[in-house]
Structure formats: structure tokens, C-alpha cells
Design an enzyme around this catalytic site. Structure first.
Site: not given
Ligand code: ADP
Ligand code: AMP
Length: 217
Positions: A128, A89, A173, A15, A162
Site C-alpha cells: 500500500r 474499533r 494491529r 475500507k 505509512r
């Protein structure tokens, strides 16, 4: 005419990567509630302190907090449109967004559903890293920075991983996504806003699939 786009998909679906492209190509404004919450954390605001623990565990922050953040950004804005990245969400958030936009005589124009399977998500999340200065998104294997430790986009050496990009938090998550966010697929399908794309394709191919939907608007 304003254009409002929602990017809907599980953590790691791509996203943020696609949102940044849309900002560059179409001049729209990216509204990432994840980025806003991380900013609140690092600036040490009261709200930041409240949400830090929840975020690290991979749970969702309350609807009141995130809807409040979005409301602040929408009110008084003269942007040509928004890309909602990681918001809404929950069904409550989706209803609240509809009401906020209605108050501005605007709509949700299209919801891009980024379809990616769970195995790919684990790989994407574990590789990431992002630039702390400009937000550019990288991946160890699929998109490393040209020079190690230096951001291609802005030259900063503040490349970060992160705190919640670990396997334990990712499990929570994903569960939160399936329990609370995936019902939005049906919600926007019923409103005839849903446009699914194959998120497993390359970044360029996903962008091309999205363009097909956006060019129809
Ligand atoms: P999200 O914002 O949905 O959590 P990101 O845009 O941060 O996802 O992408 C997660 C990771 O996957 C990043 O490391 C990014 O570089 C990588 N990525 C994004 N899109 C693709 C793609 N189409 N193919 C391969 N890797 C991708
Ligand atoms: P993201 O950057 O979108 O992956 O979000 C990181 C974390 O911020 C999530 O795991 C949640 O804890 C929190 N968060 C971000 N957006 C929302 C939202 N719309 N509703 C609730 N929590 C959110």
C-alpha cells in the site's frame, strides 16, 4: 434523510478505498479516525505527540481521544451522512457513537463487514501507498499509479508509505482487531445492521456488493 454507514474490517480490508468511492458517488462525508490521528501527528499537536508511539506500535489509541475526534466532526455538521472508516474499533466506541448519533436524532443505518483473510491482508498492507495530498490509495501490484511517483487523482508527487505498514506492527494491529474490534460484528448483528461482503473480490465487485445493501436503505 441522512445515511450513516460503518465500514468494519481488519487493517487492509479495503475500507478507505471503498469510503472514497462512496464520497464520490453519494456525496457522503468520510470520517477516518486513522487519517485524523495522522493529521494530528504531522501538525505536531499535543495529542499528536501522545498518540504517535501508540500508532507506530500498532496498538489502539484511547477511546476518549478517538470519540472526542468524532464528536467534533459530528457536532454542527449538516452533511447528508457519514462513512465511518476505522471507527468504532471497540464496544465502548460503538456505544459512544450510538449516543452521539441519537443526540442528533440519527442512527447507524448499515454496517458493512468487509471479510478478508489474513494472508491477503499482509499482501495488501505491504504494497500500500497513498497520496499525501488527496488521500488516493494505491497498491504496488493491484493498483499502481499510472505514472510512477505521481498521483493519478491530483498530480501530486507526495506518494507515501505509512510508518505502521510493516510486518511487525501489522501483527499487533491484527491482534488488536481480533481482540477488541471483531466483537463489534456480533454487536451490530444483534442490532440487525450487519451486512457482510466478500472483501477478497475486486474493488468494483466489493462496491457492487455494498450497493445492494445501501440501495435497500
Ligand atoms: P483499509 O482502509 O481497510 O486499511 P485500504 O483501502 O487502504 O484498506 O486498502 C489496503 C490496500 O489494499 C491498498 O493498497 C488498496 O489499494 C488495496 N485494495 C483495497 N481494496 C482492494 C481489493 N478489493 N482488491 C485488491 N486490492 C485492494
Ligand atoms: P487506520 O488508518 O484505520 O489503519 O488506523 C491507524 C492507527 O490509528 C491504528 O493502528 C490505531 O493506532 C489508530 N486508530 C485509528 N482509528 C482508531 C480507533 N477508532 N480507535 C483506536 N485507535 C485508532
Amino acid at each position: 434523510m441522512t445515511v450513516n454507514i460503518i465500514l468494519l474490517g481488519p487493517p487492509g480490508a479495503g475500507k478507505g478505498t471503498q469510503a472514497r468511492r462512496l464520497v464520490e458517488e453519494r456525496g457522503l462525508v468520510q470520517l477516518s479516525t486513522g487519517d485524523m490521528l495522522r493529521e494530528a501527528r504531522s501538525s505536531g499537536t499535543e495529542m499528536g505527540k501522545v498518540v504517535a508511539e501508540v500508532m507506530d506500535k500498532g496498538q489502539l489509541v484511547t477511546d476518549e481521544i478517538v470519540v472526542g475526534l468524532i464528536r467534533e466532526k459530528l457536532e454542527g455538521s449538516d452533511a447528508p451522512g457519514f462513512i465511518f472508516d476505522g471507527f468504532p474499533r471497540t464496544l465502548k466506541q460503538a456505544d459512544a457513537l450510538g449516543e452521539l448519533l441519537e443526540g442528533l436524532k440519527q442512527n447507524v443505518d448499515v454496517v458493512i463487514e468487509m471479510q478478508v483473510d489474513d494472508t491477503a491482508l499482509v499482501e495488501r498492507i505491504s504494497g500500500r501507498y497513498t497520496c499525501g495530498n488527496c488521500g488516493e490509495v494505491y497498491h504496488d501490484k493491484t493498483k499502481p499509479s499510472a505514472e510512477e511517483g505521481v498521483c493519478d487523482a491530483c498530480g501530486s508527487t507526495d506518494l507515501r508509505r505509512r510508518a505502521d505498514d510493516n510486518e511487525e506492527s501489522l501483527k499487533t494491529r491484527l491482534l488488536e482487531y481480533y481482540k477488541k474490534t471483531s466483537p463489534l460484528i456480533g454487536y451490530y448483528y444483534a442490532k440487525e445492521k450487519l451486512h457482510p461482503v466478500n472483501g477478497l473480490a475486486s474493488v468494483d465487485e466489493v462496491a457492487a456488493q455494498m450497493k445492494t445493501a445501501l440501495d435497500k436503505l
